[in-house]
Design an enzyme around this catalytic site. Structure first.
Site, PDB file in Angstrom:
ATOM      1  N   CYS A 149       0.869  -1.176   0.000  1.00 35.26           N
ATOM      2  CA  CYS A 149       0.000   0.000   0.000  1.00 35.26           C
ATOM      3  C   CYS A 149       0.909   1.230   0.000  1.00 35.26           C
ATOM      4  O   CYS A 149       2.134   1.102   0.114  1.00 35.26           O
ATOM      5  CB  CYS A 149      -0.988  -0.004   1.156  1.00 35.26           C
ATOM      6  N   CYS A 223      -5.204   0.886  -3.058  1.00 38.43           N
ATOM      7  CA  CYS A 223      -4.696   2.225  -2.761  1.00 38.43           C
ATOM      8  C   CYS A 223      -3.994   2.858  -3.953  1.00 38.43           C
ATOM      9  O   CYS A 223      -3.249   3.823  -3.803  1.00 38.43           O
ATOM     10  CB  CYS A 223      -3.773   2.181  -1.554  1.00 38.43           C
ATOM     11  N   CYS A 227       2.798  -2.091  -9.261  1.00 40.26           N
ATOM     12  CA  CYS A 227       4.031  -2.826  -9.018  1.00 40.26           C
ATOM     13  C   CYS A 227       4.674  -3.207 -10.338  1.00 40.26           C
ATOM     14  O   CYS A 227       3.978  -3.400 -11.345  1.00 40.26           O
ATOM     15  CB  CYS A 227       3.738  -4.096  -8.219  1.00 40.26           C
TER      16      CYS A 227
END
Length: 280
Positions: A149, A223, A227
């Site tokens: 997050c 959130c 990645c």
């Protein structure tokens, strides 16, 4: 030996760098399936901060490491004794179970590579050797999960904590954030303490490519974090309310939702779900 687990002893001169890296990386890879130790022929009593930071970027930890000398009884009974680098010398002891091996680890400085890049190349060389060692010992790696997050202060910390405790340590767990906060959300810490889980020693960590690459499952937590993509990974997004700025009453439903999702994830991974410490 008094255990049916294989025992491995990693050795370097100071027991502050390479041997500690090998111990931490192997423990992250296989958990308690192997009894893992490290020692030094001339221990300095300190841990190399650059080594610890590099291991941390890969999602492992040397936080509990201490520099120590070789225990002759451990040297005698270990199944594998491995010297890292060319400097340390270890004399065999009578009745020794293992042959002494040597890993001539990469030294990027001879190619003009210094700083974090040098240390990360050394780490990656050691990690590849450790993973091969686990294969030779017939030990399966643990599944690995990364929770992400933004601030790594609330949701991802709860996900990591529950995964560790509900799996009984049978899953390698990481958490990180793209813009880590300075401290853990105190309401999150309080909510987890109600479950018997203490995360007061945890600190928010920055998301790295290495942590993603080393994980089997990568979970973002609603959130907006993205990645790096690596083939063969499972990417999930759990849409969850944000505990930032909330009191413990508002955090409890978020905590319970994460606990439920973690239990389902562990079942999918084939890991038996254990009770939280407060229920044991």
């Amino acid at each position: 030996m008094t255990t049916d687990r294989p025992t491995v002893l990693f050795v370097c001169v100071s027991n502050g760098g390479k041997s500690q890296m090998a111990e931490a990386l192997m423990r992250a890879h296989v958990g308690d399936a192997v009894a893992i130790h490290s020692a030094g022929t001339r221990p300095k009593g300190t841990i190399n901060a650059e080594s610890a930071a590099s291991v941390g970027r890969a999602g492992a930890s040397m936080a509990a490491a201490t520099s120590k000398p070789i225990d002759p009884e451990l040297l005698r009974t270990a199944d594998r004794v491995i010297i890292l680098g060319g400097d340390a010398q270890v004399d065999p002891v009578e009745g020794m179970r293992a042959e002494i091996e040597r890993w001539e680890t990469d030294e990027p400085s001879v190619r003009g590579v210094e700083g974090d890049e040098r240390m990360d190349l050394i780490r990656d060389d050691i990690r590849a050797r450790v993973e091969q060692l686990a294969t030779e010992l017939g030990v399966e790696p643990r599944p690995s999960v990364l929770f992400v997050c933004v601030h790594n202060a609330g949701r991802s910390q709860m996900g990591a904590a529950y995964t560790h405790h509900l799996s009984g340590g049978r899953v390698e767990v990481r958490s990180a954030g793209s813009a880590p906060a300075d401290t853990i959300n105190p309401a999150v810490r309080e909510a987890l303490l109600e479950e018997g889980i203490d995360i007061s020693a945890e600190t928010p960590k920055v998301l790295t490519n290495e942590a993603v690459e080393a994980s089997d499952v990568v979970i973002t937590m609603g959130c907006g974090d993205t990645c790096p993509y690596y083939p063969g990974k499972t990417y999930l997004d759990w849409v969850l309310d944000d505990p930032a700025g909330q009191g413990v009453d508002a955090v409890r439903p978020i905590r319970d939702d994460i606990k439920r999702r973690v239990g389902e994830l562990l079942t999918e991974l084939g890991v038996e779900v254990q009770p939280v410490p407060a229920d044991r």
